[in-house]
Every structure is written in C-alpha cells, then in structure tokens.
Design a protein around this motif. Structure first.
Motif, PDB file in Angstrom:
ATOM      1  N   SER A   1     -39.509 -51.766  49.994  1.00 35.97           N
ATOM      2  CA  SER A   1     -39.278 -50.468  50.657  1.00 35.97           C
ATOM      3  C   SER A   1     -40.144 -50.398  51.923  1.00 35.97           C
ATOM      4  N   HIS A   2     -39.493 -50.520  53.101  1.00 32.93           N
ATOM      5  CA  HIS A   2     -40.184 -50.541  54.405  1.00 32.93           C
ATOM      6  C   HIS A   2     -39.197 -50.106  55.487  1.00 32.93           C
ATOM      7  N   GLU A   3     -39.749 -49.976  56.726  1.00 34.07           N
ATOM      8  CA  GLU A   3     -38.900 -49.826  57.898  1.00 34.07           C
ATOM      9  C   GLU A   3     -38.857 -51.180  58.589  1.00 34.07           C
ATOM     10  N   TYR A   4     -37.654 -51.699  58.843  1.00 33.10           N
ATOM     11  CA  TYR A   4     -37.461 -53.043  59.392  1.00 33.10           C
ATOM     12  C   TYR A   4     -36.910 -52.930  60.816  1.00 33.10           C
ATOM     13  N   TYR A   5     -37.326 -53.870  61.713  1.00 33.35           N
ATOM     14  CA  TYR A   5     -36.929 -53.869  63.115  1.00 33.35           C
ATOM     15  C   TYR A   5     -36.395 -55.239  63.494  1.00 33.35           C
ATOM     16  N   PHE A   6     -35.487 -55.195  64.471  1.00 34.63           N
ATOM     17  CA  PHE A   6     -35.027 -56.435  65.072  1.00 34.63           C
ATOM     18  C   PHE A   6     -35.732 -56.608  66.414  1.00 34.63           C
ATOM     19  N   ARG A   7     -36.226 -57.821  66.702  1.00 34.81           N
ATOM     20  CA  ARG A   7     -36.951 -58.106  67.953  1.00 34.81           C
ATOM     21  C   ARG A   7     -36.354 -59.372  68.553  1.00 34.81           C
ATOM     22  N   PHE A   8     -36.146 -59.290  69.906  1.00 32.56           N
ATOM     23  CA  PHE A   8     -35.655 -60.493  70.571  1.00 32.56           C
ATOM     24  C   PHE A   8     -36.450 -60.690  71.855  1.00 32.56           C
ATOM     25  N   ILE A   9     -36.516 -61.942  72.252  1.00 35.94           N
ATOM     26  CA  ILE A   9     -37.313 -62.347  73.419  1.00 35.94           C
ATOM     27  C   ILE A   9     -36.406 -63.140  74.345  1.00 35.94           C
TER      28      ILE A   9
ATOM     29  N   HIS B   1     -30.537 -45.752  57.424  1.00 38.99           N
ATOM     30  CA  HIS B   1     -31.247 -45.498  56.157  1.00 38.99           C
ATOM     31  C   HIS B   1     -30.420 -46.096  55.021  1.00 38.99           C
ATOM     32  N   ILE B   2     -31.072 -46.907  54.220  1.00 33.18           N
ATOM     33  CA  ILE B   2     -30.391 -47.602  53.112  1.00 33.18           C
ATOM     34  C   ILE B   2     -31.162 -47.336  51.819  1.00 33.18           C
ATOM     35  N   CYS B   3     -30.409 -46.937  50.777  1.00 28.94           N
ATOM     36  CA  CYS B   3     -30.993 -46.816  49.424  1.00 28.94           C
ATOM     37  C   CYS B   3     -30.323 -47.900  48.567  1.00 28.94           C
TER      38      CYS B   3
ATOM     39  N   THR C   1     -26.803 -45.955  48.708  1.00 28.48           N
ATOM     40  CA  THR C   1     -25.973 -45.999  49.910  1.00 28.48           C
ATOM     41  C   THR C   1     -24.531 -46.334  49.546  1.00 28.48           C
ATOM     42  N   ASP C   2     -24.356 -47.362  48.713  1.00 32.28           N
ATOM     43  CA  ASP C   2     -23.011 -47.759  48.297  1.00 32.28           C
ATOM     44  C   ASP C   2     -22.545 -46.828  47.180  1.00 32.28           C
ATOM     45  N   ARG C   3     -21.245 -46.539  47.177  1.00 41.46           N
ATOM     46  CA  ARG C   3     -20.697 -45.715  46.113  1.00 41.46           C
ATOM     47  C   ARG C   3     -20.840 -46.500  44.806  1.00 41.46           C
ATOM     48  N   ALA C   4     -21.465 -45.882  43.807  1.00 38.58           N
ATOM     49  CA  ALA C   4     -21.809 -46.593  42.574  1.00 38.58           C
ATOM     50  C   ALA C   4     -20.930 -46.137  41.423  1.00 38.58           C
ATOM     51  N   THR C   5     -20.527 -47.090  40.604  1.00 44.59           N
ATOM     52  CA  THR C   5     -19.861 -46.803  39.335  1.00 44.59           C
ATOM     53  C   THR C   5     -20.830 -47.181  38.218  1.00 44.59           C
ATOM     54  N   PHE C   6     -21.142 -46.212  37.376  1.00 39.70           N
ATOM     55  CA  PHE C   6     -22.180 -46.426  36.378  1.00 39.70           C
ATOM     56  C   PHE C   6     -21.588 -46.972  35.069  1.00 39.70           C
ATOM     57  N   ILE C   7     -22.364 -47.834  34.417  1.00 41.32           N
ATOM     58  CA  ILE C   7     -22.013 -48.432  33.122  1.00 41.32           C
ATOM     59  C   ILE C   7     -23.091 -48.049  32.126  1.00 41.32           C
ATOM     60  N   TRP C   8     -22.663 -47.726  30.887  1.00 40.71           N
ATOM     61  CA  TRP C   8     -23.620 -47.306  29.858  1.00 40.71           C
ATOM     62  C   TRP C   8     -23.631 -48.322  28.711  1.00 40.71           C
TER      63      TRP C   8
ATOM     64  N   LYS D   1     -36.642 -50.249  68.055  1.00 35.20           N
ATOM     65  CA  LYS D   1     -37.352 -49.187  67.354  1.00 35.20           C
ATOM     66  C   LYS D   1     -36.789 -47.853  67.782  1.00 35.20           C
ATOM     67  N   PRO D   2     -36.522 -46.882  66.843  1.00 34.10           N
ATOM     68  CA  PRO D   2     -36.772 -46.962  65.395  1.00 34.10           C
ATOM     69  C   PRO D   2     -35.829 -47.957  64.718  1.00 34.10           C
ATOM     70  N   GLY D   3     -36.284 -48.461  63.535  1.00 35.76           N
ATOM     71  CA  GLY D   3     -35.533 -49.507  62.864  1.00 35.76           C
ATOM     72  C   GLY D   3     -34.706 -48.979  61.709  1.00 35.76           C
ATOM     73  N   VAL D   4     -34.535 -49.839  60.663  1.00 42.51           N
ATOM     74  CA  VAL D   4     -33.772 -49.510  59.456  1.00 42.51           C
ATOM     75  C   VAL D   4     -34.775 -49.193  58.353  1.00 42.51           C
ATOM     76  N   THR D   5     -34.602 -48.022  57.739  1.00 45.01           N
ATOM     77  CA  THR D   5     -35.482 -47.651  56.631  1.00 45.01           C
ATOM     78  C   THR D   5     -34.808 -48.057  55.316  1.00 45.01           C
ATOM     79  N   LEU D   6     -35.486 -48.924  54.543  1.00 43.31           N
ATOM     80  CA  LEU D   6     -34.954 -49.411  53.260  1.00 43.31           C
ATOM     81  C   LEU D   6     -35.772 -48.793  52.126  1.00 43.31           C
ATOM     82  N   ASN D   7     -35.072 -48.094  51.229  1.00 41.02           N
ATOM     83  CA  ASN D   7     -35.687 -47.589  50.005  1.00 41.02           C
ATOM     84  C   ASN D   7     -35.059 -48.323  48.814  1.00 41.02           C
ATOM     85  N   VAL D   8     -35.888 -48.932  47.989  1.00 40.27           N
ATOM     86  CA  VAL D   8     -35.418 -49.664  46.800  1.00 40.27           C
ATOM     87  C   VAL D   8     -35.737 -48.834  45.573  1.00 40.27           C
ATOM     88  N   THR D   9     -34.758 -48.659  44.719  1.00 34.31           N
ATOM     89  CA  THR D   9     -34.943 -47.812  43.538  1.00 34.31           C
ATOM     90  C   THR D   9     -34.520 -48.561  42.278  1.00 34.31           C
ATOM     91  N   ASP D  10     -35.084 -48.149  41.140  1.00 34.51           N
ATOM     92  CA  ASP D  10     -34.589 -48.632  39.853  1.00 34.51           C
ATOM     93  C   ASP D  10     -33.885 -47.476  39.158  1.00 34.51           C
TER      94      ASP D  10
END
Length: 631
Positions: free
Chosen positions: A110-118, A35-37, A162-169, A127-136
């Motif tokens: 913002s989706h669930e993504y999968y890797f597929r190989f043949i 899970h990624i934000c 997901t990543d530790r964030a340092t905020f700027i104002w 499956k299950p894959g990676v869930t990506l949530n994009v935020t503003d």
C-alpha cells in the motif's frame, strides 16, 4: 559591477520563462485509475501513459514510490528493489505507454507509485501518482444464534475493491453450492444446527480466502439415546453401565434415569454392579439443557448367562486299541442354549459339533481333549479328558553309545528304543539271524573284530512286536598277521632284484608300509612292495591309525653268474637256515652217490653241463615243497 548585475535588462529571463511555460505543456504522465483498491495476493495493473516534447530522446523509464525513511535514493527504481523485482512487470514502451503489472500484492504494498522517465535533455516525474491500497477479507457474524433464527454474515474489506467482485462463501473449507449471497452478504434464514461451522469468504477469480469465523448454533437436546457397556445382552453377576447420549448446544448437564415410570438415578452414566435377573426391565433417560428436554427410547435390559458346567465324555469307556471307533460328546448349561461347539486336542482345533467321532483310531489320536461351548454371551471350555490309545511297538531303533570309531578293546553299549503303548518290556538282540542277548541294553566289553556285524533288536508288548533296522558294528583294529610274499624263486643273480610284497589284516586297511633289513635300525624302503637288490634277511612293518606290526623275516640269497653256483632263497626265518643247510647236504650226498666218478668240488659245474640236469631240478622242487610245508 554589482550594479550592472542588478540593472541588467530582465528581457532574457522573461524570455526563458516564456519558453518553459510553453514547453511544459508537452510533458506529462496520466494514470487510470489514480486510486486502486486491490485484494491481497492478487495482481494489479496500473495503466499509464506519458508524453514529452518532440525531438527529445527517451534514455530511461522506471517506476518509483514514495520515499521511505530508510531509502537514500530520492527516486529508487522498483525493478532494482528485491521486494518488487520478481513481481513487477513493465508492460509499456519508451514512447507513450508506461503500464505495469504488480503480482501477489501484500498489505505492505500500500503506497503511492509514480512513473519517471529521463530524456537526453531533461527528466520528468509523474506526480501525483497512483495510490494503491491492499486489503484482505474479514467475515463478520454473530458469535451465537439459536436454531430457527435468521443470520446475516458479511464479507468485509478495508477499502472498496476497484474491480467488481463476486463473492464466494465457504463452510468448513467446503464451498457453499447454494446461492444464498447478496453482494458481499450471506443470509441464513431459519438457521439449523447443521449450519454451525467455520465460515470464510473469497472473491471469485482470486486465491485469497478470509480467516474462518465460527458460527455457533444453539438448540435443545435431540437424538437422545442409551448405550450399554458391555454391549449386547447382560450376564448375571456382571457390572453394567448405561450411558445417556444426546446432541444439544450447549451440551446437556441434567440427566435422569427411569425404569418403567420410576426414577432410579441421575447423571449421564448409570451403573449397576453385580446385576441380577431382578434388574431386567425397560430403561430410558431424559436430557435437559436451557433450551428444552427430551427422553430417549426405551432400552430392554435382559439378564442372561454364558455356558457353564461344560464337560466331555468318551464312548466306549475302557481300554481303546488302535483301529477302534471312538465318540466324544460335549455337554453344557447356558442361556440361550449353546449352538456352537468346538473340539481341541491340546491347543489345536480338531473339529466342531457337540459330537466328535474318530473312526479307526490311531496312536496319533492319543492326547488331552476338551470342548468349547459358545453362545452369544460367552464361552467356556470343559476340563480335559484323556484319550489313551493302545498300540504295538513302532519306530524301533538301535543307538550305539559313544562317538567316533569303535576300536578293538573298547566297551560298546547298544540301546534299543521303541514307541508303544503300553511301553514294551521285552527286548531281544540278534547278530545276523542269531539271538545274542535280551534286555533294552546290550553291552560288549573288550570288543574284538569278531564282534563286527549287523545287529538288530526286537521290541514286544501285549499288542504285537517289531524289529529295528540293522545297524552295523564296525570294529577297528591295528595290523595283524603281517607277512611277506616273495615273487619268483627268492634267488637273485648279481645285478637283478627280487620283489617282496607285504600283506596284513587291519581295519581300516594299512596304507603305510616300511621295510627293514635285519639288525639295521633305519628303513631301507617303503610301500607295500619292495625290490631287494642284494641278499639278506628282510621284514616289513604295516601301519594304520590304530597301531603297527612287523612281519617275520625272509632271506634273499644272491649268486654270481660266473661262479655257476646255485643258491636257493627260501621264505624262512634266518634262524632256520641251519635246517636248510642240512637238507641241502642230504641232497648233495644223494647226488654224489649217483655220480661217484665226479669229484666233489666240481659237482655243481658238471651237473649244470650234464644231460641229466633234470635230476637237479627235481631236487630243487623237493626242497621248495619242504619249505612250503615248514611255512
């Protein structure tokens, strides 16, 4: 047959199931994290590893996502999708690593993504894959605070990054240099009016900045002041406006005006029309809003006036002659007294100071003068004073009326012009050094060539005189006094020629000459000289652009070599030939008298061969002299 199918031993099926259960352990895809934000417009790395049975060969690897309704393919390859192809980068290989980077993520990613190989024998979907949530980011703050309060602003996202964030104002798009943040919060203790503005936040290392939120700080009136329009000290009779300004939030709506301690009006603007000295004094205003009130400092209203009654005078008075020294003096009434004076001739600045002096004045200094008086409240010009400088004539010149050439017979007018003060009334005209007339205009009717020459005029007033430069009067006229000159004796021997030259008096000189033989209408030659090859009566005609004239006729006589006759060609008119014949007869009779023994018909031959031929030559010279006298 049906029975055989149903009763078939189940051993092969069980065997296949056992093989599948054992081999599935060799297949798999792992994601870290699952899970990624991510922040809008950032780059996301989806760490991925995969495995497959030994002996299998990888034929194709790709990433896919949850199927949209509009998609026809069950597992679309994102690298072929135009929305992803430029942003998706495969960082893995075809063995174990299947990591990808997705750049510039948007909220739509913002989706669930999968890797597929043949492989060459089978295919696999992780499956299950990676869930990506994009935020503003969004800033949360109170809409309005009062000066002195404590305020907390929060930078919020729809998911935990997901990543530790340092905020700027930021305030008004400028980064806040003071570190007053606590995690994703900004704390403003004892807020001031300077803290008002538009606040936004961002995460260090990312370009995305949240929409700005307005922080409104309310406070009582401050910096109350009074301004005057027009600015500066006030002039008597003006309309004056006093304006009360204050800094408050919300803006003050209640204003009062005081002169000394007495209230004189209300409203932000206080007007006085046609102000007088009685309105002088100390003024102040009071500004009120819901949080408090404040008075302005006192403003002094001092009624003054600009220069008035401005005048200029000239010293000495009376007539001023070129070369004199002259002083101009400017006077004015103003409060405070004017210290700035300027002098103008016409509209041109010529000097400064209350006194303007001109030494050795010239005629060019004549004109209308005025002075300008200035103090800090205004300026005023004096009325014009006239400086009239007297001077003798100058710039004397002659104008010849008419255009183009002056032709004999024309009427010509010469006009004398001069600059003098007072204007010259005495004019005289001279041709060469000879007086020929008086008055400003000199006219010649039916002009002739005798009137050609150098003319000038003299202009006189009470202060002196001056002559003009010479002007040349050049009178054009057609040819006249046309005549023919015969080179040599005027006789021609058969086969030879006599040269005739045409001369004339004309202006401009004639350049066109025509030759005619008496009683013939067509010209026999052209040019100033003409070669006559035969006897006859000839004349020339001279031409210029103003006309033509013909000469008198001349006679050319021809004799033959074998006849031994001598014939004289004389420059006379053909009508006078009879007189010449008589003269010749007289000479012949004189010779006969001296030579009686010689026969008349052989007289000419014998005289040619006789030793006394000089007598005949002398006779011929006598005839030439007679001819010249007749000319």
């Amino acid at each position: 047959m049906v029975m055989s199918v149903r009763m078939a031993p189940p051993l092969p099926l069980i065997f296949l199931l056992m093989i599948h259960r054992v081999s599935s352990a060799d297949w798999g895809v792992s994601y870290s994290p699952s899970h990624i934000c991510a922040l809008k417009d950032s780059s996301v790395i989806m760490n991925c590893t995969y495995k497959y049975p030994t002996g299998y060969q990888i034929m194709r690897v790709f990433w896919t996502k949850t199927k949209d309704k509009k998609e026809t393919e069950e597992f679309p390859d994102l690298s072929n999708d135009t929305e992803y192809s430029q942003r998706l980068q495969y960082l893995g290989d075809k063995q174990q690593n299947c990591t990808i980077r997705l750049s510039h993520v948007t909220l739509n990613d913002s989706h669930e993504y999968y890797f597929r190989f043949i492989t060459d024998k089978d295919k696999w979907l992780g499956k299950p894959g990676v869930t990506l949530n994009v935020t503003d980011l969004q800033v949360e703050s109170p809409e309005r605070v009062t000066e002195g309060d404590s305020v907390r602003l929060t930078c919020k996202s729809s998911c935990t990054l997901t990543d530790r964030a340092t905020f700027i104002w930021y305030r008004n798009s400028q980064p806040l240099t003071e570190r007053r943040d606590r995690n994703n919060e900004l704390l403003l203790q004892s807020v001031r009016r300077e803290d008002a503005g538009r606040y936004s936040c961002a995460v260090h290392g990312h370009n995305h900045i949240s929409p700005a939120v307005q922080l409104n700080v309310t406070y009582p009136p401050k910096s109350v002041s009074v301004s005057i329009s027009p600015s500066g000290e006030i002039l008597s009779g003006d309309s004056v406006t006093l304006i009360c300004s204050s800094d408050s939030n919300p803006p003050a709506l209640n204003f009062s005006w005081f002169k000394g301690g007495t209230i004189v009006g209300s409203g932000r603007i206080f007007s006085i029309s046609k102000i007088s000295s009685d309105d002088s004094g100390e003024y102040k205003c009071r500004s009120i809003n819901e949080h408090g009130e404040k008075y302005s400092d006192n403003l002094t209203l001092n009624v003054m006036y600009p220069p008035r009654n401005v005048s200029g005078s000239i010293s000495p008075s009376g007539e001023i002659v070129s070369g004199d020294s002259v002083t101009l003096i400017c006077s004015s009434d103003s409060n405070p007294p004017a210290l700035n004076f300027s002098w103008f001739k016409g509209g041109t600045f010529v000097g400064s100071g209350r006194i303007y002096s001109i030494s050795k004045i010239r005629s060019d200094d004549s004109g209308e003068y005025k002075c300008r008086s200035i103090n800090e409240h205004g300026e005023k010009y004096s009325d014009n004073v006239t400086l009239n400088v007297m001077y003798p004539p100058r710039n004397v010149s002659v104008l010849i009326t008419g255009s183009g050439e002056t032709v004999s017979g024309d009427s010509v007018t010469l006009i004398c012009s001069s600059d003098s003060n007072p204007p010259a009334l005495n004019f005289s005209w001279f041709k060469g050094g000879t007086f020929v007339g008086s008055g400003r205009i000199y006219s010649i009717s039916k002009i002739s060539s005798d009137d050609s020459g150098e003319y000038k005029c003299r202009s006189i007033n009470e202060h002196g005189e001056k002559y003009s430069d010479n002007v040349t009067l050049n009178v054009m006229y057609p040819p006249r006094n046309v005549s023919v000159l015969i080179t040599g004796s005027g006789e021609t021997v058969s086969g030879d020629s006599v040269t005739l030259i045409c001369s004339s008096d004309s202006n401009p000189p004639a350049l066109n000459f025509s030759w005619f033989k008496e009683n013939e209408s067509s010209a026999v030659g052209s040019g100033q000289s003409f070669s006559a090859l035969q006897s006859g009566c000839f004349y020339c005609q001279a031409h210029n652009q103003h006309g033509s004239q013909r000469s008198d006729t001349v006679t050319v006589t021809e004799h033959h070599r074998s006849s031994w006759h001598v014939v004289f060609g004389i420059t006379v008119e053909c009508g006078a030939f009879f007189i010449l014949a008589i003269i010749i007869i007289i000479v012949i009779l004189f010779i006969i008298k001296k030579r009686r023994s010689v026969k008349t018909e052989d007289l000419t031959v014998k005289q040619v061969n006789h030793p006394d031929t000089n007598n005949f030559t002398e006779a011929k010279k006598s005839i030439d002299q007679l001819l010249s006298v007749s000319d």
